[in-house]
Design a protein around this motif. Structure first.
Motif, PDB file in Angstrom:
ATOM      1  N   SER A   1       0.813  -1.214   0.000  1.00 14.19           N
ATOM      2  CA  SER A   1       0.000   0.000   0.000  1.00 14.19           C
ATOM      3  C   SER A   1       0.841   1.255   0.000  1.00 14.19           C
ATOM      4  N   GLY A   2       2.163   1.100   0.071  1.00 16.76           N
ATOM      5  CA  GLY A   2       3.035   2.264   0.142  1.00 16.76           C
ATOM      6  C   GLY A   2       3.273   2.710   1.564  1.00 16.76           C
ATOM      7  N   TYR A   3       2.782   1.946   2.543  1.00 18.08           N
ATOM      8  CA  TYR A   3       2.916   2.337   3.947  1.00 18.08           C
ATOM      9  C   TYR A   3       4.240   1.852   4.503  1.00 18.08           C
ATOM     10  N   ASN A   4       4.980   2.729   5.097  1.00 18.50           N
ATOM     11  CA  ASN A   4       6.271   2.384   5.679  1.00 18.50           C
ATOM     12  C   ASN A   4       6.040   1.627   6.979  1.00 18.50           C
ATOM     13  N   ARG A   5       6.512   0.401   7.031  1.00 16.34           N
ATOM     14  CA  ARG A   5       6.262  -0.430   8.217  1.00 16.34           C
ATOM     15  C   ARG A   5       7.017   0.060   9.440  1.00 16.34           C
ATOM     16  N   ASN A   6       7.965   0.982   9.251  1.00 15.03           N
ATOM     17  CA  ASN A   6       8.767   1.469  10.384  1.00 15.03           C
ATOM     18  C   ASN A   6       8.245   2.782  10.946  1.00 15.03           C
ATOM     19  N   LEU A   7       7.037   3.186  10.535  1.00 14.22           N
ATOM     20  CA  LEU A   7       6.557   4.501  10.929  1.00 14.22           C
ATOM     21  C   LEU A   7       5.727   4.482  12.215  1.00 14.22           C
ATOM     22  N   TYR A   8       5.617   3.342  12.870  1.00 16.60           N
ATOM     23  CA  TYR A   8       4.888   3.339  14.136  1.00 16.60           C
ATOM     24  C   TYR A   8       5.687   4.149  15.158  1.00 16.60           C
ATOM     25  N   GLN A   9       5.111   5.230  15.609  1.00 10.28           N
ATOM     26  CA  GLN A   9       5.831   6.167  16.462  1.00 10.28           C
ATOM     27  C   GLN A   9       5.277   6.130  17.886  1.00 10.28           C
ATOM     28  N   SER A  10       6.108   6.430  18.835  1.00  7.19           N
ATOM     29  CA  SER A  10       5.647   6.608  20.204  1.00  7.19           C
ATOM     30  C   SER A  10       5.111   8.013  20.366  1.00  7.19           C
ATOM     31  N   ALA A  11       4.410   8.251  21.454  1.00  2.99           N
ATOM     32  CA  ALA A  11       3.849   9.577  21.683  1.00  2.99           C
ATOM     33  C   ALA A  11       4.933  10.628  21.765  1.00  2.99           C
ATOM     34  N   GLU A  12       6.130  10.222  22.180  1.00  2.00           N
ATOM     35  CA  GLU A  12       7.213  11.186  22.313  1.00  2.00           C
ATOM     36  C   GLU A  12       7.674  11.721  20.967  1.00  2.00           C
ATOM     37  N   ASP A  13       7.365  10.973  19.872  1.00  2.00           N
ATOM     38  CA  ASP A  13       7.812  11.378  18.550  1.00  2.00           C
ATOM     39  C   ASP A  13       6.829  12.312  17.860  1.00  2.00           C
ATOM     40  N   SER A  14       5.688  12.551  18.466  1.00  2.00           N
ATOM     41  CA  SER A  14       4.687  13.406  17.841  1.00  2.00           C
ATOM     42  C   SER A  14       4.749  14.806  18.425  1.00  2.00           C
ATOM     43  N   CYS A  15       4.452  15.769  17.567  1.00  2.93           N
ATOM     44  CA  CYS A  15       4.469  17.159  18.002  1.00  2.93           C
ATOM     45  C   CYS A  15       3.467  17.940  17.170  1.00  2.93           C
ATOM     46  N   GLY A  16       2.336  18.266  17.780  1.00  2.00           N
ATOM     47  CA  GLY A  16       1.332  19.059  17.079  1.00  2.00           C
ATOM     48  C   GLY A  16       0.804  18.400  15.822  1.00  2.00           C
ATOM     49  N   GLY A  17       0.638  17.088  15.817  1.00  2.00           N
ATOM     50  CA  GLY A  17       0.121  16.399  14.656  1.00  2.00           C
ATOM     51  C   GLY A  17       1.182  16.030  13.636  1.00  2.00           C
ATOM     52  N   LEU A  18       2.449  16.303  13.944  1.00  2.00           N
ATOM     53  CA  LEU A  18       3.561  15.924  13.071  1.00  2.00           C
ATOM     54  C   LEU A  18       4.340  14.793  13.732  1.00  2.00           C
ATOM     55  N   TYR A  19       4.755  13.816  12.950  1.00  2.00           N
ATOM     56  CA  TYR A  19       5.457  12.667  13.495  1.00  2.00           C
ATOM     57  C   TYR A  19       6.888  12.623  12.973  1.00  2.00           C
TER      58      TYR A  19
ATOM     59  N   GLN B   1       0.197  24.321   8.993  1.00  2.00           N
ATOM     60  CA  GLN B   1       0.572  25.109  10.170  1.00  2.00           C
ATOM     61  C   GLN B   1       2.090  25.232  10.275  1.00  2.00           C
ATOM     62  N   HIS B   2       2.785  24.147   9.959  1.00  2.00           N
ATOM     63  CA  HIS B   2       4.241  24.113  10.051  1.00  2.00           C
ATOM     64  C   HIS B   2       4.897  25.029   9.016  1.00  2.00           C
ATOM     65  N   LEU B   3       4.145  25.360   7.963  1.00  2.00           N
ATOM     66  CA  LEU B   3       4.666  26.228   6.906  1.00  2.00           C
ATOM     67  C   LEU B   3       4.630  27.702   7.301  1.00  2.00           C
ATOM     68  N   VAL B   4       3.691  28.067   8.154  1.00  2.50           N
ATOM     69  CA  VAL B   4       3.449  29.481   8.462  1.00  2.50           C
ATOM     70  C   VAL B   4       4.366  29.956   9.587  1.00  2.50           C
ATOM     71  N   PRO B   5       5.134  31.014   9.362  1.00  3.36           N
ATOM     72  CA  PRO B   5       6.056  31.513  10.393  1.00  3.36           C
ATOM     73  C   PRO B   5       5.321  32.268  11.495  1.00  3.36           C
ATOM     74  N   ASN B   6       5.989  32.428  12.629  1.00  2.00           N
ATOM     75  CA  ASN B   6       5.498  33.324  13.672  1.00  2.00           C
ATOM     76  C   ASN B   6       6.689  34.113  14.201  1.00  2.00           C
ATOM     77  N   VAL B   7       6.502  34.837  15.280  1.00  2.00           N
ATOM     78  CA  VAL B   7       7.559  35.712  15.794  1.00  2.00           C
ATOM     79  C   VAL B   7       8.827  34.930  16.129  1.00  2.00           C
ATOM     80  N   ASP B   8       8.668  33.718  16.650  1.00  2.00           N
ATOM     81  CA  ASP B   8       9.814  32.934  17.112  1.00  2.00           C
ATOM     82  C   ASP B   8      10.194  31.784  16.175  1.00  2.00           C
ATOM     83  N   TYR B   9       9.560  31.697  15.026  1.00  2.00           N
ATOM     84  CA  TYR B   9       9.772  30.523  14.182  1.00  2.00           C
ATOM     85  C   TYR B   9       9.694  30.880  12.708  1.00  2.00           C
ATOM     86  N   TYR B  10      10.613  30.284  11.931  1.00  2.21           N
ATOM     87  CA  TYR B  10      10.524  30.358  10.472  1.00  2.21           C
ATOM     88  C   TYR B  10      10.867  28.976   9.934  1.00  2.21           C
TER      89      TYR B  10
END
Length: 346
Positions: free
Chosen positions: A14-32, A48-57
Motif C-alpha cells: 500500500s506504500g505504507y512504511n512499516r517502520n513509521l509506528y511512532q511513540s507519543a514522544e515522537d509526535s508534536c502538534g500532529g507531526l510525526y 501550520q508548520h509552513l506558516v512563520p510566527n515571531v519565534d519561528y521560520y
C-alpha cells in the motif's frame, strides 16, 4: 530543524512504511518524527508548520518540499488562502488594536515566505485567485511598502527540454543524410561523434543522448557503406555510457560523477550538469506513483516528498548554472530554424 532523511525505508504494497509506528514522544502538534526527521503529519498540521510566527521560520528545505508536494492535495490558490487565513488570524493582522511591534517582527518573515514561493513556483501566481489572496496579505503587512510579488523574470516550461531533445535528434539525422557523397556523410557522422564526446565531457547528457538517438535512427543506421568509412570506436564508447541496460546504470554512474564535480567546481564549465531529461521525468513519475501519498492513518507520507523534493531541487540547482560559452548567433539561428525531417521522411 529536521534534516532531509535518506529514502531508504521499506514500504508494503500500500506504500505504507512499516517502520513509521511512532511513540507519543515522537509526535508534536500532529507531526510525526523519527530521529529528528519529519516523516508524516495531517495536512492541516503540515500547513501550520509552513506558516512563520515571531519565534519561528520554517526550514527552507521544508518550504520547498511542502510547496512542491502540496499540489497533490489542493490547488496552490487553496493553499495560499489557508496560509493567508493563518497569518491574518494567528498573528492578529486584522486586529487594529494588535501589538504593532509584534506585527513588525512577523511581517518580514511572512514576506520572506511569500518571496520564496513566488521565486520558486512562479507559475502558481498566474491564477487570479492566487494573486487576490497574495495582494490582500501583502497589503496588510507591508503598510504600503513595495511587496514581494513584483514582476519576476519569466521562466521556460520544462517541456522545452523534451522539444529540444527531439529537434536535435532529427537535426542530426537530417544533417547526416543530406550530403550526396558517402565520404561527406561519413565526415558528418564523425563530426557529430566528436560533438557527442564533448557533450559527455562537459556533463550535457541530454544533448549527448539526443545525438546518439539521431545517429541510431533508421535513415542513418541503414547507411551501411557510409558507416564502413567511419572509425566507430569513439561512438561505441558513447553508446556504452548511455546503454539503457540495468536501468541506465552506466549513465547514472556518470551523472553522479558530474554532480559531484559540480559541487566542488571552481569554474562555470565544471558546474554544468544537464541530465537526460526524459529519464529524470520517468524517475520522478515512478517515485510518485510507487509510494502512497497518505499513510493508513490519514497522514501525509512526507518521507516520500523529501525524496521528490531532493530530486527536483537538485535539477533546479543545475538549471541555475550560467552557461560559460559565448553564443554564436549564426549557429544558434541555424540550430533553431533549419528544416529537419522526421524519421518517416516527413
Amino acid at each position: 530543524m529536521p534534516q532531509t532523511p535518506p529514502f531508504s525505508a521499506m514500504f508494503d504494497s500500500s506504500g505504507y512504511n512499516r517502520n513509521l509506528y511512532q511513540s507519543a514522544e515522537d509526535s508534536c502538534g500532529g507531526l510525526y518524527y523519527h530521529d529528528n526527521n519529519l516523516l508524516s503529519g495531517s495536512l492541516e498540521a503540515l500547513i501550520q508548520h509552513l506558516v512563520p510566527n515571531v519565534d519561528y521560520y520554517p526550514d527552507r528545505t521544508y518550504i520547498f518540499t511542502f510547496l512542491l508536494s502540496s499540489r497533490l492535495f489542493m490547488h496552490p490558490y487553496e493553499l495560499m488562502a489557508k496560509v493567508c487565513h493563518l497569518c491574518v488570524e494567528h498573528q492578529r493582522l486584522s486586529d487594529p488594536n494588535s501589538d504593532k511591534n509584534q506585527i513588525r517582527k512577523i511581517a518580514p518573515k511572512i514576506l520572506q515566505l511569500l518571496t520564496e514561493w513566488t521565486e520558486t513556483f512562479p507559475y502558481d501566481f498566474r491564477d487570479e485567485r492566487m494573486m487576490r489572496n497574495l495582494k490582500d496579505l501583502a497589503h496588510r503587512i507591508a503598510s504600503g511598502e513595495e511587496s514581494c510579488y513584483s514582476e519576476r523574470k519569466k521562466t521556460r516550461n520544462l517541456e522545452a527540454y523534451v522539444e529540444w531533445f527531439n529537434r536535435l535528434s532529427y537535426l542530426v539525422a537530417t544533417e547526416i543524410c543530406m550530403p550526396v557523397k558517402k565520404k561527406h556523410r561519413a565526415r558528418m557522422i564523425e563530426y557529430f561523434i566528436d560533438v557527442a564526446r564533448e557533450c559527455f565531457n562537459i556533463g550535457n547528457f541530454n544533448s549527448l543522448m539526443a545525438i546518439i538517438s539521431g545517429m541510431n535512427m533508421s535513415p542513418v543506421s541503414r547507411l551501411k557503406k557510409t558507416w564502413a568509412k567511419v572509425k566507430t570506436a569513439k561512438f561505441d564508447v558513447l553508446e556504452h555510457q548511455m546503454d539503457p541496460s540495468s536501468n541506465f546504470y552506466n549513465y547514472r554512474t556518470a551523472l553522479r560523477g558530474a554532480a559531484q564535480r559540480s559541487l566542488t567546481a571552481h569554474s562555470s564549465r565544471e558546474k554544468i550538469v544537464i541530465p537526460f531529461f526524459s529519464l529524470l521525468i520517468k524517475d520522478i513519475y515512478f517515485l510518485n506513483e510507487g509510494c502512497a501519498n497518505r499513510l493508513p492513518n490519514g497522514h501525509v507520507n512526507f518521507e516520500k516528498f523529501w525524496e521528490l523534493a531532493k530530486q527536483v531541487s537538485e535539477f533546479m540547482t543545475w538549471k541555475q548554472v550560467e552557461c560559460p560559452f559565448e553564443r554564436d548567433r549564426k549557429i544558434l539561428q541555424h540550430l533553431l530554424t533549419v528544416p529537419v525531417f522526421s524519421e518517416d521522411g516527413g
